[in-house]
Write an enzyme that holds these catalytic residues in place. Sequence first.
Site, short mmCIF file in Angstrom:
data_model
loop_
_atom_site.label_atom_id
_atom_site.label_comp_id
_atom_site.label_asym_id
_atom_site.label_seq_id
_atom_site.Cartn_x
_atom_site.Cartn_y
_atom_site.Cartn_z
N TYR A 6 -6.92 -0.34 -6.82
CA TYR A 6 -6.67 -2.10 -6.93
C TYR A 6 -6.97 -1.59 -5.56
CZ TYR A 6 -5.79 -7.35 -6.11
OH TYR A 6 -5.83 -8.29 -6.00
N SER A 39 -8.09 -8.74 -0.69
CA SER A 39 -7.16 -8.63 -0.33
C SER A 39 -6.91 -8.28 0.45
CB SER A 39 -6.37 -8.25 -1.51
OG SER A 39 -4.80 -8.10 -1.92
#
Length: 323
Positions: free
Chosen positions: A191, A165
């Site tokens: 994350y 990501s």
Amino acid sequence: MTAREPLSTPFTASSTADEVVRGVDLTGIRAIVTGASSGIGIETARALTAAGAQVTLAVRNTATGVAVAGEIESSTRGIRPRVVRLDLADRATVTSFVDTWSGPLHLLVNNAGVVTGGLERTREGWELQFATNHLGHLALTIGLHHALALGACDRDGARIVSVSSTAHMRSGVDFDDLHFERRGYDPQIAYAQSKTANSLFAVEATRLWASDGIVANAVNPGGVATGLQRNFTARQKQALDAAEAAGVFAYKTVQQGAATTMVAAVAPQFAHSGGHYLDDSQEAYTVPNDADLAQHPHGVKEWALDPAAAERLWAVSTDLLGT
């Protein structure tokens, strides 16, 4: 020494998974897609099946997986994907999945991911996002190494796709406190760390296994509205809105979001070349670790491709897993 030009393909940010696999015959290819019961995972599995691959949906909720398999069967050539339970945060299900796999594996798409709104831990005490997004996929992949090696012999190469990501640009891996036992917990940083780990995984897996005919690449699907955002806090939603307003990303359809995964999975440019990070269906350009995300939304930070960090992460992670 002149820097190597990033690998390129004919595809763009607006390309779809179907466009990437158009004209590609995957008959006889055995593939696994983790997290294939929602969002990009469904589209990835559907596109692979439509191209003739024999796909296994590795999902936490098998009832949902069975429903997805039925939808894919009806929308393709009548090929029905197999459904097997897999909870990446539960080591017993990872072991069970590996133990029940038989024969070669040609493509492993480590697509599943989790986002938390606060600190959650596994039964081992590991921070949940790192444990699920990185450690679970690492354990699965190592367990399937022999199957991938068989697949590589069978088809002149096997591929692993690790879904990362843009979030990786917010944090490298904190080797001194992987599980937030001493620093304050920030779910966005947690994350980000797990997404950097996904990229480093591809670097080290390729170094270790290229001689077996196995390559791994990391991909950024881009901004796609999926179930991944269901646990966002108000602060996380505000940060996402601010990033969109700053031009860090523009929302894609699920079909567009799966395209970069499909490039890493089937494009000839990545058949025997690994350790790369792809964005918008191209190999991304590398930026310094202090680069501003808003100015380089399609770059990859050096810390996500650092061979020394990749080797260290693999060693630390396999030690945690006892593999």
